[in-house]
Design a protein around this motif. Sequence first.
Motif, PDB file in Angstrom:
ATOM      1  N   ASP A   1      29.853  38.517  46.381  1.00 56.31           N
ATOM      2  CA  ASP A   1      28.853  39.435  46.925  1.00 56.31           C
ATOM      3  C   ASP A   1      27.487  39.254  46.283  1.00 56.31           C
ATOM      4  OD1 ASP A   1      30.517  40.856  48.773  1.00 56.31           O
ATOM      5  OD2 ASP A   1      31.406  41.932  47.094  1.00 56.31           O
ATOM      6  N   ASP A   2      27.442  38.645  45.106  1.00 53.13           N
ATOM      7  CA  ASP A   2      26.180  38.492  44.376  1.00 53.13           C
ATOM      8  C   ASP A   2      25.446  37.197  44.714  1.00 53.13           C
ATOM      9  OD1 ASP A   2      26.737  40.881  43.037  1.00 53.13           O
ATOM     10  OD2 ASP A   2      27.895  39.827  41.499  1.00 53.13           O
ATOM     11  N   LEU A   3      26.038  36.343  45.551  1.00 53.29           N
ATOM     12  CA  LEU A   3      25.441  35.038  45.850  1.00 53.29           C
ATOM     13  C   LEU A   3      24.843  35.026  47.242  1.00 53.29           C
ATOM     14  CD1 LEU A   3      28.172  32.694  44.334  1.00 53.29           C
ATOM     15  CD2 LEU A   3      26.246  33.842  43.225  1.00 53.29           C
ATOM     16  N   GLY A   4      23.888  34.092  47.445  1.00 52.82           N
ATOM     17  CA  GLY A   4      23.206  34.056  48.725  1.00 52.82           C
ATOM     18  C   GLY A   4      22.637  32.685  49.045  1.00 52.82           C
ATOM     19  N   PRO A   5      21.635  32.617  49.922  1.00 51.33           N
ATOM     20  CA  PRO A   5      21.077  31.344  50.372  1.00 51.33           C
ATOM     21  C   PRO A   5      20.641  30.452  49.208  1.00 51.33           C
ATOM     22  CG  PRO A   5      20.253  33.135  51.727  1.00 51.33           C
ATOM     23  CD  PRO A   5      20.998  33.778  50.586  1.00 51.33           C
ATOM     24  N   GLY A   6      20.976  29.169  49.335  1.00 55.50           N
ATOM     25  CA  GLY A   6      20.610  28.196  48.316  1.00 55.50           C
ATOM     26  C   GLY A   6      21.617  28.052  47.199  1.00 55.50           C
ATOM     27  N   ASP A   7      22.554  29.003  47.076  1.00 52.77           N
ATOM     28  CA  ASP A   7      23.571  28.927  46.028  1.00 52.77           C
ATOM     29  C   ASP A   7      24.735  28.045  46.484  1.00 52.77           C
ATOM     30  OD1 ASP A   7      22.326  30.680  44.205  1.00 52.77           O
ATOM     31  OD2 ASP A   7      23.144  32.424  45.268  1.00 52.77           O
ATOM     32  N   VAL A   8      25.214  27.203  45.592  1.00 48.05           N
ATOM     33  CA  VAL A   8      26.449  26.454  45.804  1.00 48.05           C
ATOM     34  C   VAL A   8      27.465  26.959  44.784  1.00 48.05           C
ATOM     35  CG1 VAL A   8      27.585  24.206  45.753  1.00 48.05           C
ATOM     36  CG2 VAL A   8      25.269  24.404  46.674  1.00 48.05           C
ATOM     37  N   VAL A   9      28.587  27.460  45.260  1.00 44.50           N
ATOM     38  CA  VAL A   9      29.652  27.927  44.379  1.00 44.50           C
ATOM     39  C   VAL A   9      30.356  26.703  43.806  1.00 44.50           C
ATOM     40  CG1 VAL A   9      31.720  29.335  44.188  1.00 44.50           C
ATOM     41  CG2 VAL A   9      29.959  29.939  45.854  1.00 44.50           C
ATOM     42  N   VAL A  10      30.336  26.546  42.489  1.00 44.70           N
ATOM     43  CA  VAL A  10      30.947  25.396  41.823  1.00 44.70           C
ATOM     44  C   VAL A  10      32.077  25.902  40.946  1.00 44.70           C
ATOM     45  CG1 VAL A  10      30.559  23.428  40.303  1.00 44.70           C
ATOM     46  CG2 VAL A  10      28.746  24.155  41.880  1.00 44.70           C
ATOM     47  N   LEU A  11      33.307  25.572  41.322  1.00 44.69           N
ATOM     48  CA  LEU A  11      34.500  26.099  40.667  1.00 44.69           C
ATOM     49  C   LEU A  11      35.260  24.979  39.968  1.00 44.69           C
ATOM     50  CD1 LEU A  11      35.763  28.374  43.585  1.00 44.69           C
ATOM     51  CD2 LEU A  11      34.275  29.015  41.663  1.00 44.69           C
ATOM     52  N   ASP A  12      35.328  25.073  38.651  1.00 44.00           N
ATOM     53  CA  ASP A  12      36.067  24.101  37.846  1.00 44.00           C
ATOM     54  C   ASP A  12      37.465  24.657  37.585  1.00 44.00           C
ATOM     55  OD1 ASP A  12      37.138  22.412  35.955  1.00 44.00           O
ATOM     56  OD2 ASP A  12      35.521  22.660  34.490  1.00 44.00           O
ATOM     57  N   ASN A  13      38.435  24.165  38.367  1.00 50.04           N
ATOM     58  CA  ASN A  13      39.831  24.563  38.156  1.00 50.04           C
ATOM     59  C   ASN A  13      40.621  23.437  37.522  1.00 50.04           C
ATOM     60  OD1 ASN A  13      41.927  26.449  38.196  1.00 50.04           O
ATOM     61  ND2 ASN A  13      42.656  25.789  40.205  1.00 50.04           N
ATOM     62  N   GLN A  14      39.917  22.583  36.773  1.00 50.27           N
ATOM     63  CA  GLN A  14      40.535  21.516  35.986  1.00 50.27           C
ATOM     64  C   GLN A  14      41.383  20.580  36.840  1.00 50.27           C
ATOM     65  OE1 GLN A  14      42.160  22.934  32.174  1.00 50.27           O
ATOM     66  NE2 GLN A  14      41.180  24.904  32.565  1.00 50.27           N
ATOM     67  N   GLY A  15      40.997  20.447  38.108  1.00 49.04           N
ATOM     68  CA  GLY A  15      41.695  19.521  38.991  1.00 49.04           C
ATOM     69  C   GLY A  15      43.066  19.980  39.449  1.00 49.04           C
TER      70      GLY A  15
END
Length: 221
Positions: free
Chosen positions: A71-85
């Motif tokens: 809910d806190d993210l918006g235009p221009g943001d890329v969600v980058v999730l490191d789940n260690q592969g």
Amino acid sequence: MTTTSTTEQITTALRALSCTDVSDALDRLGIAGHCLGIMPLDRSFRLVGRAWTLRYGPVGRDPGTVGDYIDDLGPGDVVVLDNQGRLDATVWGDLLTYTAVRNGVAGTVIDGVCRDVDRSITTAYPVFSRGNWMRTGKDRVRVEGIGEPVSIGGARVEPGDWLLGDGDGVLCVPAGRIDEVIAAAEEIRDAEERIREAVHGGRPLRAAREEVGYHRLQTKR
């Protein structure tokens, strides 16, 4: 190198480049930004934006949480999730995609897997990951850090770095070097376009490549 271009200018420039253009520029400049094994769910997906980072780890006695951030993210943001592969526990699915689309989020990059692929495909929301599987990450992974450097496909991604993705994969460009990377990538793109024009006009590929110095375009300088 200090970045002087505006966010809008950088976004426009990156949208006009391919991952192969930028990959060659990273090689020339000695920047390790190639995210190995991270591919789009659909080859038509394109992604441009700045990294918002989150790192996961396995649960312990305290199961923690998978995070409640979208809910806190918006235009221009890329969600980058490191789940260690990890391939056995997803960290992205239908509700996150649905909300990200509503908020205009630029896309999601996961060192791991996602689920609910149909939602991503039908909404044209770009997700780049190691694949997809149905099993939830709840009670299997927990948030270890937010807004910290993470590793995505072996590449270091810091908050605010630039991400570019297309059918060939995804790249990270350090924020402080974005101007020089774009300049190098544009030079490489334009040189290859001159080669195509020469070949279209009947020139042998060998001769066209030699004329523009093709074999030295991505050589480290």
